[in-house]
Design an enzyme around this catalytic site. Structure first.
Site, short mmCIF file in Angstrom:
data_model
loop_
_atom_site.label_atom_id
_atom_site.label_comp_id
_atom_site.label_asym_id
_atom_site.label_seq_id
_atom_site.Cartn_x
_atom_site.Cartn_y
_atom_site.Cartn_z
N ARG A 164 7.14 11.05 2.36
CA ARG A 164 5.73 11.19 2.02
C ARG A 164 5.52 12.63 1.54
NH1 ARG A 164 5.61 8.53 7.17
NH2 ARG A 164 4.73 6.42 7.06
N LYS A 186 3.93 10.56 10.27
CA LYS A 186 2.59 10.20 10.73
C LYS A 186 2.56 10.05 12.24
CE LYS A 186 0.41 7.86 6.81
NZ LYS A 186 -0.21 6.60 6.34
N HIS A 253 3.91 9.71 -4.51
CA HIS A 253 4.05 8.52 -3.66
C HIS A 253 4.81 7.42 -4.38
CE1 HIS A 253 3.09 6.68 0.13
NE2 HIS A 253 2.73 5.57 -0.48
N ARG A 256 8.36 7.82 -3.73
CA ARG A 256 8.71 7.23 -2.43
C ARG A 256 8.93 5.72 -2.59
NH1 ARG A 256 8.01 7.29 3.33
NH2 ARG A 256 6.59 5.69 4.13
N HIS A 280 7.76 3.59 9.13
CA HIS A 280 6.64 2.66 9.29
C HIS A 280 6.56 2.15 10.73
CE1 HIS A 280 6.71 1.52 4.73
NE2 HIS A 280 5.98 2.59 4.97
N TYR A 289 7.89 -3.15 -0.10
CA TYR A 289 8.94 -2.52 -0.90
C TYR A 289 10.06 -3.49 -1.23
CZ TYR A 289 6.75 1.86 0.51
OH TYR A 289 5.85 2.87 0.72
#
Length: 312
Positions: A164, A186, A253, A256, A280, A289
């Site tokens: 990210r 995150k 992004h 990514r 994630h 993805y």
């Protein structure tokens, strides 16, 4: 309905502190929640013709919150769709923000007994393949920046590590080892990403010319300061343009997305391994993805043992 001048109110600030300190949410996530909730109450102020300065939300107290109905919430989402032209994804995010705040008001703050937001349904979001670069486009992009060690390292790490933007800009030198990269993602969650040969070389080339400055940031500006997200975005756009790629639809992004897509398509990566690489929480997020290319679909169809019957 500009929000930058709107005042907040105590219950919201307590909630945002809870998200930051207890739940460990990122600054960007907290800002999004704050914006969505303030927008909702600003809408209600206008709808209910409440007197006072348009930017003052001090009227929001426990009694007012208990008076809010499910219809008020749907009216706000309708306003976002019809007046603000918000996409289904944006409307869904605002619904989540409202739901989470109401959940806090019931379970933590004990302000309400009945959580009407539980009945608030989210709009159906159309599933689209995430925009990404092809392998050939990725190679062109890397070739364009190969003479600038710092910029080449940035783009190489995006395309090899699936980072990210916030993760890349926050990297410190001590997070890089000979074989892996330690990322703080995150929710302040830590994960390790193994370095590819191309990434190792790009990092080595950059560190060889990086000036010795007081900051520990891996990526620095010419003045020796940590690069901001905007600075990194400008670097990526510069080389996307040089490579003849569309800077309007491509971004950091999307790099990514590209890394994740190439890993899945060419490396036959297990989806759970990909989930860990991307950081994630939910495997459902990772599944966006795992789209397949036209060539993969053609190979799949032709792999059917009946595909060559009757000498065709």
């Amino acid at each position: 309905m500009a929000l930058k001048n709107y005042s907040s109110f105590p219950l919201l600030e307590e909630y945002l502190n809870y998200l930051t300190v207890i739940k460990g949410r990122s600054q960007n996530t907290v800002i999004e929640y704050r914006t969505d909730v303030l927008m909702f109450f600003s809408f209600l102020k206008e709808q209910h013709n409440i007197d006072g300065d348009r930017y003052d939300l001090a009227f929001v107290d426990s009694e007012f919150i208990r008076s809010i109905t499910l219809n008020d919430m749907y009216a706000f989402i309708s306003y976002c769709q019809n007046q603000k032209k918000a996409t289904a994804g944006t409307r869904a995010r605002k619904i989540v923000s409202i739901r989470q705040f109401w959940k806090y008001l019931k379970t933590k703050a004990k302000v309400i007994d009945n959580n009407v937001s539980e009945e608030l349904e989210t709009p159906k979001i159309p599933k689209r393949m995430p925009k990404h670069l092809t392998l050939e486009e990725s190679i062109r992009l890397l070739i364009e920046c190969e003479n600038n060690p710092r910029d080449h390292c940035i783009i190489t790490m995006f395309l090899n590590c699936a980072l990210r933007l916030s993760e890349l800009t926050s990297i410190n030198i001590e997070q890089v080892s000979a074989e892996s990269l330690r990322i703080i993602g995150k929710g302040n969650k830590e994960r390790a990403i193994f370095l590819t040969p191309a990434t190792k070389k790009a990092i080595s080339d950059w560190l060889a010319v990086r000036e010795s400055v007081s900051t520990s940031a891996l990526f620095i500006t010419k003045t020796g300061k940590r690069m901001t997200g905007r600075a990194v975005q400008d670097v990526v756009k510069k080389y996307l343009a040089k490579a003849g790629l569309d800077i309007k639809t491509l971004s950091t992004h999307k790099l990514r997305h590209t890394a994740a897509t190439l890993m899945y398509q060419y490396g036959k990566v297990d989806i759970r391994a990909l989930q860990q690489i991307l950081g994630h929480d939910s495997i459902a997020t990772t599944q966006i993805y795992t789209h397949v290319s036209g060539e993969q679909l053609e190979r799949a169809v032709n792999s059917n043992p009946l595909a060559g019957m009757f000498g065709v």
